[in-house]
Scaffold this motif. Structure first.
Motif, PDB file in Angstrom:
ATOM      1  N   SER A  64       0.881  -1.143   0.032  1.00 23.50           N
ATOM      2  CA  SER A  64       0.010   0.004  -0.035  1.00 23.50           C
ATOM      3  C   SER A  64       0.995   1.268   0.172  1.00 23.50           C
ATOM      4  N   THR A  65       0.382   2.436   0.305  1.00 28.95           N
ATOM      5  CA  THR A  65       0.927   3.693   0.491  1.00 28.95           C
ATOM      6  C   THR A  65       0.694   4.213   1.893  1.00 28.95           C
ATOM      7  N   ILE A  66       1.386   5.408   2.239  1.00 23.81           N
ATOM      8  CA  ILE A  66       1.064   6.054   3.585  1.00 23.81           C
ATOM      9  C   ILE A  66      -0.077   6.789   3.088  1.00 23.81           C
ATOM     10  N   GLN A  67      -0.267   7.542   1.905  1.00 23.99           N
ATOM     11  CA  GLN A  67      -1.531   8.106   1.596  1.00 23.99           C
ATOM     12  C   GLN A  67      -2.698   7.405   1.734  1.00 23.99           C
ATOM     13  N   ALA A  68      -2.734   5.989   1.175  1.00 24.47           N
ATOM     14  CA  ALA A  68      -3.929   5.030   1.482  1.00 24.47           C
ATOM     15  C   ALA A  68      -4.150   5.064   2.822  1.00 24.47           C
ATOM     16  N   ALA A  69      -3.093   4.631   3.684  1.00 21.87           N
ATOM     17  CA  ALA A  69      -3.414   4.445   5.184  1.00 21.87           C
ATOM     18  C   ALA A  69      -4.056   5.531   5.807  1.00 21.87           C
ATOM     19  N   ILE A  70      -3.422   6.906   5.415  1.00 25.73           N
ATOM     20  CA  ILE A  70      -3.990   8.038   5.789  1.00 25.73           C
ATOM     21  C   ILE A  70      -5.877   8.190   5.519  1.00 25.73           C
ATOM     22  N   ASP A  71      -5.916   7.876   4.230  1.00 27.62           N
ATOM     23  CA  ASP A  71      -7.183   8.117   3.546  1.00 27.62           C
ATOM     24  C   ASP A  71      -8.091   6.958   4.122  1.00 27.62           C
ATOM     25  N   SER A  72      -7.618   5.881   4.426  1.00 29.35           N
ATOM     26  CA  SER A  72      -8.639   4.898   5.123  1.00 29.35           C
ATOM     27  C   SER A  72      -9.335   5.426   6.345  1.00 29.35           C
ATOM     28  N   GLY A  73      -8.673   6.688   7.261  1.00 30.14           N
ATOM     29  CA  GLY A  73      -9.489   7.067   8.220  1.00 30.14           C
ATOM     30  C   GLY A  73      -9.626   6.186   9.454  1.00 30.14           C
ATOM     31  N   ASP A  74      -8.941   5.165   9.404  1.00 35.88           N
ATOM     32  CA  ASP A  74      -8.920   4.171  10.402  1.00 35.88           C
ATOM     33  C   ASP A  74      -7.827   3.680  10.762  1.00 35.88           C
ATOM     34  N   ASN A  76      -6.522   1.437  12.800  1.00 32.56           N
ATOM     35  CA  ASN A  76      -6.386   0.083  12.835  1.00 32.56           C
ATOM     36  C   ASN A  76      -6.179  -0.419  11.579  1.00 32.56           C
ATOM     37  N   VAL A  77      -6.912   0.009  10.425  1.00 34.46           N
ATOM     38  CA  VAL A  77      -6.227  -0.563   9.046  1.00 34.46           C
ATOM     39  C   VAL A  77      -5.086   0.027   8.804  1.00 34.46           C
ATOM     40  N   GLN A  80      -2.232  -1.835  10.222  1.00 33.26           N
ATOM     41  CA  GLN A  80      -2.149  -3.112   9.569  1.00 33.26           C
ATOM     42  C   GLN A  80      -1.149  -3.171   8.513  1.00 33.26           C
ATOM     43  N   ILE A  81      -1.346  -2.202   7.632  1.00 29.02           N
ATOM     44  CA  ILE A  81      -0.750  -2.182   6.250  1.00 29.02           C
ATOM     45  C   ILE A  81       0.741  -1.997   6.844  1.00 29.02           C
ATOM     46  N   MET A  82       1.028  -1.152   7.961  1.00 30.39           N
ATOM     47  CA  MET A  82       2.540  -0.989   8.366  1.00 30.39           C
ATOM     48  C   MET A  82       3.176  -2.408   9.023  1.00 30.39           C
TER      49      MET A  82
END
Length: 413
Positions: A64-74, A76-77, A80-82
């Protein structure tokens, strides 16, 4: 003489919020002559200075990407990517010979990630988790790596202070010292994994261990009181064993009855799923281990108990519960994809259930044996014995099965 500079420690944490603490820890490792490789698992913020492995690299390794992690708004999600990325990169770094040990700092978020990362590394790689929730009941047994080490991070929630420095400085010495001193498994002899309890209740390992070693095998005996069974299952899942002798299966009972002394829901399944030849027995199937300093749960109150020490109390199952446990055992045995044998000692399965023992229940034993014989799955060969599990006849049957498997090439010497 090996010098400290030969050892490099992977230091992992959220450098956006714990930069001071992680830098202090790294400094203590370097002060002892060790090397440091830093990995940032932050999401929202950035460290004061670049780390060796950036959060962007970690997220990419996690697919994934950091931006996707941020955009998830969650959160926990995002974590888990990290966690996926950190585990993958740690395994890669070890395979490439770039790290000799790992230490992860965190609260609940960092500890959640740390469990995945440590599970990705093989036995013998020093793995330290410095956490504000070390040893907590929040940590599920099935996620605990076989040789993980934990240090309670007192005063470690926010910022440096003399209290948390005490934990961090000890942790720095522990992980670097472990990297210098560790003797990884040699794998020069095929390994047998065996489960048991202490000699006051089960005796078979006293005879079997030297007998198996004389046949050219190494034997590791796991104390099946929750964490020992977890370590056994972790190694079985990795395919570390040439054969397993899973005789002390009481952790299944504990888990089924809701005891806090559990090795996880997958107990007695990982060897079978890997196709590892398994010989299984029901030692202590009739007992529920309870945390000794806690009240006995209402559903188990009024039964005979044995206080093993201040940490551990055991109570017995009713005949109906024993029939139920026979069905649970059978379901787990049915998942085996390799050779599977079950030895049923009809005269009893622990020292306390002999006719003169404090927890003897002839009706319950008969109920279990009958139910076990009826429930035995087709993929498992039943060996019913007219002896007690601590009698010589049990060990003789184990060695008879094992020697036959060796002769037939099922177990490779």
């Amino acid at each position: 003489m090996t010098t400290a500079s030969d050892k490099t420690i992977l230091v992992v944490g959220t450098y956006d919020t714990k930069d001071d603490e992680l830098s202090y820890l790294s400094g203590r490792i370097r002060a002892q002559g060790g090397g440091v490789l830093s990995m940032d698992v932050s999401v929202l913020g950035d460290p004061k200075a670049p780390t060796d492995i950036s959060k962007h690299q970690v997220a990419a390794a996690g697919g994934s990407t950091i931006q996707a992690a941020i955009d998830s708004g969650d959160e926990n999600v995002a974590m888990q990517i990290m966690a996926r990325g950190a585990a993958m990169l740690a395994r890669q770094l070890h395979t490439e010979g770039r790290i000799d040990g790992v230490i992860v700092l965190g609260g609940t978020m960092g500890t959640d990630l740390a469990l995945d990362l440590c599970a990705a590394l093989p036995l013998g790689v020093p793995k330290y988790v410095v956490s504000t929730v070390s040893f907590s009941a929040m940590l599920p047994p099935e996620r605990i790596a076989a040789d993980i080490q934990m240090i309670l991070w007192a005063g470690g929630l926010y910022g440096l202070n003399s209290v948390c420095k005490s934990s961090l400085s000890q942790a720095a010495g522990a992980v670097l010292g472990a990297a210098r001193a560790v003797e990884p498994p040699k794998r020069d002899r095929p390994l047998i994994g065996m489960t048991s309890f202490g000699k006051t209740i089960l005796h078979y390992m006293v005879h079997l261990k030297p007998a198996l070693e004389a046949r050219g095998f190494e034997v590791a005996v796991f104390h099946a009181t929750g964490m020992g069974g977890r370590a056994f299952e972790s190694l079985a899942a990795e395919g570390a064993f040439a054969c397993v002798m899973d005789f002390a299966t009481q952790e299944i009972v504990n888990h089924h009855m809701g005891s806090g002394i559990s090795a996880g829901a997958d107990r007695m399944t990982n060897a079978g799923r890997r196709g590892i030849p398994q010989i299984v027995a029901p030692a202590c199937y009739d007992l529920v281990d309870l945390i000794g300093w806690q009240p006995v749960p209402p559903r188990l109150a009024g039964r005979p108990t044995h206080d093993h020490n201040r940490l551990l109390t055991s109570t017995i199952l009713t005949p109906d519960e024993r029939r139920e446990i026979a069905g649970v055992y059978a379901e787990k045995l049915a998942t085996a994809t390799g050779p599977s044998a079950f030895i049923l000692p009809r005269a009893g399965c622990n020292e306390w259930d002999r006719p003169d023992g404090p927890l003897h229940d002839a009706e319950g034993l008969a109920a279990f044996c009958c139910a076990m014989e009826q429930a035995m799955p087709a993929n498992t060969t039943l060996h019913s014995l007219d002896c007690h599990i601590n009698d010589p006849g049990f060990c003789q049957k184990v060695l008879e099965i094992f020697d036959d498997w060796v002769a037939r090439g099922i177990v490779i010497a």
